[in-house]
Design an enzyme around this catalytic site. Sequence first.
Site, mmCIF file in Angstrom:
data_model
loop_
_atom_site.group_PDB
_atom_site.id
_atom_site.type_symbol
_atom_site.label_atom_id
_atom_site.label_comp_id
_atom_site.label_asym_id
_atom_site.label_seq_id
_atom_site.Cartn_x
_atom_site.Cartn_y
_atom_site.Cartn_z
ATOM 1 N N CYS A 48 49.500 41.225 21.742
ATOM 2 C CA CYS A 48 50.704 40.529 21.278
ATOM 3 C C CYS A 48 51.503 41.409 20.340
ATOM 4 C CB CYS A 48 50.368 39.260 20.511
ATOM 5 S SG CYS A 48 48.947 38.412 21.050
ATOM 6 N N HIS B 163 40.485 34.475 30.436
ATOM 7 C CA HIS B 163 40.760 35.868 30.839
ATOM 8 C C HIS B 163 40.120 36.904 29.924
ATOM 9 C CE1 HIS B 163 44.239 37.210 28.156
ATOM 10 N NE2 HIS B 163 44.233 35.928 27.887
ATOM 11 N N THR C 135 45.855 30.104 23.132
ATOM 12 C CA THR C 135 47.023 29.797 22.293
ATOM 13 C C THR C 135 47.270 28.294 22.298
ATOM 14 O OG1 THR C 135 48.015 31.949 22.714
ATOM 15 C CG2 THR C 135 49.514 30.204 22.021
HETATM 16 N N1 PLP Z 1 42.815 34.073 19.998
HETATM 17 C C1 PLP Z 1 42.319 35.318 20.054
HETATM 18 C C2 PLP Z 1 41.281 35.747 19.077
HETATM 19 C C3 PLP Z 1 42.777 36.213 21.033
HETATM 20 O O1 PLP Z 1 42.267 37.450 21.099
HETATM 21 C C4 PLP Z 1 43.767 35.774 21.943
HETATM 22 C C5 PLP Z 1 44.323 36.693 22.951
HETATM 23 O O2 PLP Z 1 44.660 37.832 22.656
HETATM 24 C C6 PLP Z 1 44.236 34.467 21.844
HETATM 25 C C7 PLP Z 1 43.749 33.654 20.858
HETATM 26 C C8 PLP Z 1 45.280 33.939 22.800
HETATM 27 O O3 PLP Z 1 44.698 33.735 24.053
HETATM 28 P P1 PLP Z 1 45.544 33.293 25.333
HETATM 29 O O4 PLP Z 1 46.003 34.556 25.959
HETATM 30 O O5 PLP Z 1 44.570 32.576 26.210
HETATM 31 O O6 PLP Z 1 46.620 32.409 24.869
#
Ligand code: PLP
Length: 351
Positions: free
Chosen positions: A300, A188, A71
């Site tokens: 999310c 992760h 993110t």
């Molecule tokens: N981008 C994609 C394609 C994802 O699947 C995710 C997590 O679900 C993210 C971004 C966000 O990742 P993070 O949890 O490291 O912020």
Amino acid sequence: MTRRFYLDANATAPLHPAARAATVAALDAANPMSPHAAGRDAAMIVDRARSAVGRLVRRDPREVFFTAGATEANTWILSRLRSDARPLVLASAVEHPSVLAWADHTVPVDEDGVVRLDALEALLARHAERLAVVSVMAANNETGVLQPLDEIAARVRAAGLLLHCDATQLPGRLPVAVPADFITLSAHKFGGPKGVGALVAGAAVEALLRGGPQERGLRAGTHNVAGIAGMGAAAEACGTMAAAARDQLQAVCEAHGGRVLGKGAARLPNTLSVLFDQPGDLVVMALDLAGVCASTGSACSSGSAAPSHVVQAMGLSGTPVRLSLSPGQDVAPVIPILEHVLASLEDACEW
Ligand code: PLP
């Protein structure tokens, strides 16, 4: 006690034992910027992890900037490339919300969730002069659908523009060979700890956080040494997956009338997203009671009543069930549970 089967790797993959060991070992590390032996030891941990992540994505480690996850990396690149002269971001309609939050225009996808190249060309022709960057993900987190990145990159380059690729779901599933100027990663999703990721920047970008000299002054703040060590170890341990186990689950779902999302497209070997006659939340709840951890899409959006933007962009409606596998996972014990849950729900609905 009910045995638990975890089929939600796209939300977060199980921590790899090597990543756990590296993370724990680095918890006592000093500050990597400190001018003494303990500081140099900590800096070596960060350097080693940077090299491992560079190898994972086949890029020079000097292009790797550690962040607090995907993110943050998406936010960094999409917010900092904009300028007064080029204020716009073009992104595919199926991106993660952390990319869509910055998109001024979206490229539609076809019924399989694949970016429509004709639409991309038209949008590039219309907006190229004012675009800062184009952002297209490697693999969709909800459906596993892969985007034709070579074709996309060729069109973006022909328009003289930069390409960003959120490759968060690729490592641990498929080789990470991404023809983009900027790549986003999250530890992760491939066996590392949560809260650490990277932006791989093959071109100049403004600082995200100003202050100290960390990450060459572009992302100030004391390094998350333990998280970075864990990410590096996960990158070193990272392999690829085959689709056989996913296909076994898919056969069961289809035998019970499920419609597989993106079936006509290339997909991640670990991901299955299916629309049933029954609402996806009901199926996920029934699976949960039977000990199977699945989800209705992205972590999310789980728990929110809003329909998935990915499903909508594919011209479909309904809430799908997502099953996403971890490396080496044996689905044999899950098959009879899935059979039973789907059959019971069919009976209940008929009744
Ligand atoms: N981008 C994609 C394609 C994802 O699947 C995710 C997590 O679900 C993210 C971004 C966000 O990742 P993070 O949890 O490291 O912020």
